[in-house]
Design a protein around this motif. Structure first.
Motif, PDB file in Angstrom:
ATOM      1  N   GLY A  68       0.817  -1.214   0.000  1.00 18.75           N
ATOM      2  CA  GLY A  68       0.000   0.000   0.000  1.00 18.75           C
ATOM      3  C   GLY A  68       0.845   1.255   0.000  1.00 18.75           C
ATOM      4  N   VAL A  69       1.900   1.272   0.804  1.00 20.08           N
ATOM      5  CA  VAL A  69       2.791   2.440   0.853  1.00 20.08           C
ATOM      6  C   VAL A  69       3.542   2.600  -0.462  1.00 20.08           C
ATOM      7  CG1 VAL A  69       4.856   3.365   1.973  1.00 20.08           C
ATOM      8  CG2 VAL A  69       3.024   2.406   3.361  1.00 20.08           C
ATOM      9  N   ILE A  70       4.056   1.489  -1.003  1.00 18.21           N
ATOM     10  CA  ILE A  70       4.802   1.560  -2.264  1.00 18.21           C
ATOM     11  C   ILE A  70       3.894   2.024  -3.403  1.00 18.21           C
ATOM     12  CG2 ILE A  70       6.015   0.176  -3.997  1.00 18.21           C
ATOM     13  CD1 ILE A  70       7.084  -1.543  -1.684  1.00 18.21           C
ATOM     14  N   VAL A  71       2.683   1.492  -3.455  1.00 15.39           N
ATOM     15  CA  VAL A  71       1.751   1.882  -4.519  1.00 15.39           C
ATOM     16  C   VAL A  71       1.304   3.333  -4.349  1.00 15.39           C
ATOM     17  CG1 VAL A  71      -0.527   1.414  -5.511  1.00 15.39           C
ATOM     18  CG2 VAL A  71       0.994  -0.459  -4.977  1.00 15.39           C
ATOM     19  N   HIS A  93       0.807   7.107 -19.525  1.00 11.68           N
ATOM     20  CA  HIS A  93       0.858   7.498 -18.118  1.00 11.68           C
ATOM     21  C   HIS A  93      -0.526   7.444 -17.468  1.00 11.68           C
ATOM     22  CE1 HIS A  93       4.926   9.300 -18.809  1.00 11.68           C
ATOM     23  NE2 HIS A  93       5.083   8.673 -17.648  1.00 11.68           N
ATOM     24  N   LEU A  94      -1.550   7.848 -18.208  1.00 14.90           N
ATOM     25  CA  LEU A  94      -2.898   7.789 -17.649  1.00 14.90           C
ATOM     26  C   LEU A  94      -3.362   6.345 -17.432  1.00 14.90           C
ATOM     27  CD1 LEU A  94      -4.689  10.706 -19.503  1.00 14.90           C
ATOM     28  CD2 LEU A  94      -3.898  10.621 -17.145  1.00 14.90           C
ATOM     29  N   ILE A  95      -3.026   5.438 -18.357  1.00 19.09           N
ATOM     30  CA  ILE A  95      -3.354   4.024 -18.164  1.00 19.09           C
ATOM     31  C   ILE A  95      -2.617   3.467 -16.959  1.00 19.09           C
ATOM     32  CG2 ILE A  95      -3.113   1.712 -19.186  1.00 19.09           C
ATOM     33  CD1 ILE A  95      -3.651   3.072 -21.918  1.00 19.09           C
ATOM     34  N   LEU A  96      -1.354   3.817 -16.815  1.00 15.32           N
ATOM     35  CA  LEU A  96      -0.567   3.377 -15.662  1.00 15.32           C
ATOM     36  C   LEU A  96      -1.134   3.948 -14.367  1.00 15.32           C
ATOM     37  CD1 LEU A  96       1.948   1.844 -14.714  1.00 15.32           C
ATOM     38  CD2 LEU A  96       3.260   3.921 -15.122  1.00 15.32           C
ATOM     39  N   LEU A  97      -1.556   5.189 -14.406  1.00 15.26           N
ATOM     40  CA  LEU A  97      -2.138   5.828 -13.224  1.00 15.26           C
ATOM     41  C   LEU A  97      -3.448   5.151 -12.815  1.00 15.26           C
ATOM     42  CD1 LEU A  97      -1.850   8.170 -11.196  1.00 15.26           C
ATOM     43  CD2 LEU A  97      -3.146   9.578 -12.783  1.00 15.26           C
ATOM     44  N   VAL A  98      -4.295   4.844 -13.769  1.00 16.89           N
ATOM     45  CA  VAL A  98      -5.559   4.155 -13.465  1.00 16.89           C
ATOM     46  C   VAL A  98      -5.287   2.771 -12.884  1.00 16.89           C
ATOM     47  CG1 VAL A  98      -7.615   3.132 -14.523  1.00 16.89           C
ATOM     48  CG2 VAL A  98      -6.956   5.465 -15.101  1.00 16.89           C
ATOM     49  N   SER A  99      -4.324   2.063 -13.439  1.00 12.48           N
ATOM     50  CA  SER A  99      -3.968   0.742 -12.911  1.00 12.48           C
ATOM     51  C   SER A  99      -3.473   0.833 -11.482  1.00 12.48           C
ATOM     52  CB  SER A  99      -2.892   0.093 -13.775  1.00 12.48           C
ATOM     53  OG  SER A  99      -3.310  -0.056 -15.086  1.00 12.48           O
ATOM     54  N   TYR A 105      -6.896   0.847  -4.495  1.00 10.93           N
ATOM     55  CA  TYR A 105      -8.236   0.575  -3.965  1.00 10.93           C
ATOM     56  C   TYR A 105      -8.299  -0.821  -3.362  1.00 10.93           C
ATOM     57  CZ  TYR A 105     -13.049  -0.924  -3.813  1.00 10.93           C
ATOM     58  OH  TYR A 105     -14.240  -1.465  -3.395  1.00 10.93           O
ATOM     59  N   PHE A 106      -7.825  -1.807  -4.106  1.00  7.46           N
ATOM     60  CA  PHE A 106      -7.885  -3.180  -3.605  1.00  7.46           C
ATOM     61  C   PHE A 106      -7.043  -3.364  -2.346  1.00  7.46           C
ATOM     62  CE2 PHE A 106      -9.179  -4.901  -7.949  1.00  7.46           C
ATOM     63  CZ  PHE A 106     -10.459  -5.181  -7.531  1.00  7.46           C
ATOM     64  N   LEU A 107      -5.898  -2.717  -2.277  1.00  6.71           N
ATOM     65  CA  LEU A 107      -5.014  -2.919  -1.125  1.00  6.71           C
ATOM     66  C   LEU A 107      -5.490  -2.187   0.120  1.00  6.71           C
ATOM     67  CD1 LEU A 107      -1.479  -2.731  -2.736  1.00  6.71           C
ATOM     68  CD2 LEU A 107      -2.606  -4.734  -1.807  1.00  6.71           C
ATOM     69  N   LYS A 111     -12.431  -4.671   1.529  1.00  8.94           N
ATOM     70  CA  LYS A 111     -12.545  -5.550   2.690  1.00  8.94           C
ATOM     71  C   LYS A 111     -12.293  -7.006   2.325  1.00  8.94           C
ATOM     72  CE  LYS A 111     -15.678  -2.684   5.342  1.00  8.94           C
ATOM     73  NZ  LYS A 111     -14.770  -2.210   6.328  1.00  8.94           N
ATOM     74  N   SER A 112     -12.556  -7.380   1.078  1.00  6.22           N
ATOM     75  CA  SER A 112     -12.347  -8.771   0.687  1.00  6.22           C
ATOM     76  C   SER A 112     -10.862  -9.129   0.648  1.00  6.22           C
ATOM     77  CB  SER A 112     -13.006  -9.054  -0.659  1.00  6.22           C
ATOM     78  OG  SER A 112     -12.495  -8.211  -1.654  1.00  6.22           O
ATOM     79  N   VAL A 113     -10.020  -8.216   0.158  1.00  6.40           N
ATOM     80  CA  VAL A 113      -8.577  -8.469   0.160  1.00  6.40           C
ATOM     81  C   VAL A 113      -8.059  -8.502   1.590  1.00  6.40           C
ATOM     82  CG1 VAL A 113      -6.324  -7.550  -0.532  1.00  6.40           C
ATOM     83  CG2 VAL A 113      -8.227  -7.529  -2.137  1.00  6.40           C
ATOM     84  N   LYS A 114      -8.537  -7.593   2.418  1.00  6.50           N
ATOM     85  CA  LYS A 114      -8.122  -7.583   3.822  1.00  6.50           C
ATOM     86  C   LYS A 114      -8.539  -8.887   4.505  1.00  6.50           C
ATOM     87  CE  LYS A 114      -8.447  -5.049   8.096  1.00  6.50           C
ATOM     88  NZ  LYS A 114      -9.057  -4.008   8.857  1.00  6.50           N
ATOM     89  N   CYS A 115      -9.732  -9.361   4.210  1.00  7.08           N
ATOM     90  CA  CYS A 115     -10.213 -10.610   4.784  1.00  7.08           C
ATOM     91  C   CYS A 115      -9.356 -11.788   4.327  1.00  7.08           C
ATOM     92  CB  CYS A 115     -11.670 -10.819   4.382  1.00  7.08           C
ATOM     93  SG  CYS A 115     -12.410 -12.314   5.024  1.00  7.08           S
TER      94      CYS A 115
END
Length: 120
Positions: A68-71, A93-99, A105-107, A111-115
């Motif tokens: 999370g910190v690195i991203v 750059h915009l595609i990379l930024l969206v990715s 968001y997931f990290l 809640k599902s990734v955290k679970c």
């Protein structure tokens, strides 16, 4: 009966996150001319990102927070580049930024990734 690892809640979003991290690490290393001029250098994650993506799937302790910190730092850097770059590299750059935002968001929020990572 023991539950399989791929049947756990949150495995699919965690897998998508790991695949995106590995893809970004490989693409920014191998195809750097998509993001910067030939004389420049841009690597996001590198080998450490691939190792941490595997650790994400293996549910290593604190891997979600470290990634999370690195991203977050990578998102800030690419966001800065996206608004201060030539039109030649703007789309990539915009595609990379969206990715990176999807990974963030997931990290951090999902809640599902955290679970899945925290074995709840």
């Amino acid at each position: 009966m023991k539950e399989k690892f791929y049947q756990r809640k949150g495995f699919i979003p965690t897998l998508i996150t790991a695949i995106l991290i590995i893809a970004i690490a490989i693409i920014t290393k191998q195809f750097k001319t998509l993001f910067v001029p030939e004389s420049g250098n841009l690597k996001i994650f590198g080998g450490l990102g691939i190792l941490l993506a595997i650790g994400l799937l293996l549910r290593w302790k604190y891997v979600r927070q470290i990634l999370g910190v690195i991203v977050l730092l990578a998102t800030a850097g690419v966001g800065f580049l996206a608004f201060n770059v030539n039109n030649e590299f703007l789309l990539s750059h915009l595609i990379l930024l969206v990715s990176l935002i999807v990974i963030l968001y997931f990290l951090i929020v999902s809640k599902s990734v955290k679970c899945y990572i925290d074995n709840e």
